[in-house]
Scaffold this active site. Structure first.
Site, PDB file in Angstrom:
ATOM      1  CB  SER A 268      -0.939   0.014   1.211  1.00 14.16           C
ATOM      2  OG  SER A 268      -0.223   0.202   2.417  1.00 14.16           O
TER       3      SER A 268
ATOM      4  CE  LYS B 223      -2.998   2.490   4.661  1.00  7.44           C
ATOM      5  NZ  LYS B 223      -2.790   1.555   3.524  1.00  7.44           N
TER       6      LYS B 223
END
Length: 208
Positions: A58, A106
């Protein structure tokens, strides 16, 4: 008979208990050392820094699967997270309801008070386009506009089209932040500090 002027080989009187030197059992000493080291290690991991590894794609291309990172936990006690920080956070309430238990990693894109929109392959912050050289590809989705509440952050994966992030499940409360990804220490050929920062389209890039 002349007195012996030499000191006696053994004392004529045993020293008091406070004067006796007590030798510690080596096993007890070892156990004490290990316990102390364990307590220090737990303290460091809880309050200072810890190692983490990357289990998914990701955050490509910035972070690859099995990259090893140091997450520092001190700076956010003294300053606010900044746009561009790569952060580790525990699952939000919505993610917990979806049975997620492991921490996420993230990039902070929106900070409190920002209005964020994703449109036409570009992220806009308060109407200004971000230039993001670190992403894998331009986002193929539209999102927002949304305004981020106080003490919350909008986070996106650098692999924008293959990341389960804020554009699916919302904002990250500050209390869920574990820390900031500071340095990659594995693999050796990619060791380095993580310091990529997004720039607005009308800004000059920062020289590394």
């Amino acid at each position: 008979m002349p007195e012996n002027s030499q000191s006696p080989v053994e004392p004529t009187q045993k020293p008091s208990g406070t004067e006796q030197q007590h030798e510690e059992n080596p096993w007890v000493e070892t156990i004490k050392t290990l316990v102390t080291a364990g307590i220090l290690a737990i303290g460091i991991r809880t309050f200072v820094a810890e190692a983490r590894y990357i289990p998914s794609e990701s955050m490509l291309p910035t972070l690859e699967v099995n990259d090893r990172l140091i997450i520092e936990k001190i700076s956010y006690h003294f300053k606010n997270p900044q746009r561009g920080d790569v952060v580790v956070f525990n699952p939000t309430e919505i993610l917990q309801q979806q049975n997620y238990r492991d921490a996420f990693i993230k990039r902070v894109i929106g900070i409190p008070g920002d209005t964020v929109q994703v449109s036409g392959g570009t992220v806009f912050i308060n109407g200004e386009a971000l230039e993001e050289d670190y992403i894998n590809e331009a986002p193929e989705y539209d999102y927002g506009p949304v305004t981020i509440p106080e003490d919350h952050y909008l986070v996106l994966g650098d692999n924008r089209n293959n990341s389960y992030d804020s554009h699916y499940w919302g904002f990250v409360p500050r209390e869920k932040l574990v820390g900031k990804a500071f340095i990659r220490f594995w693999p050796f050929n990619r060791v380095g500090i993580l310091n990529e920062e997004p720039q607005f389209a009308d800004e000059e890039p920062i020289t590394p």
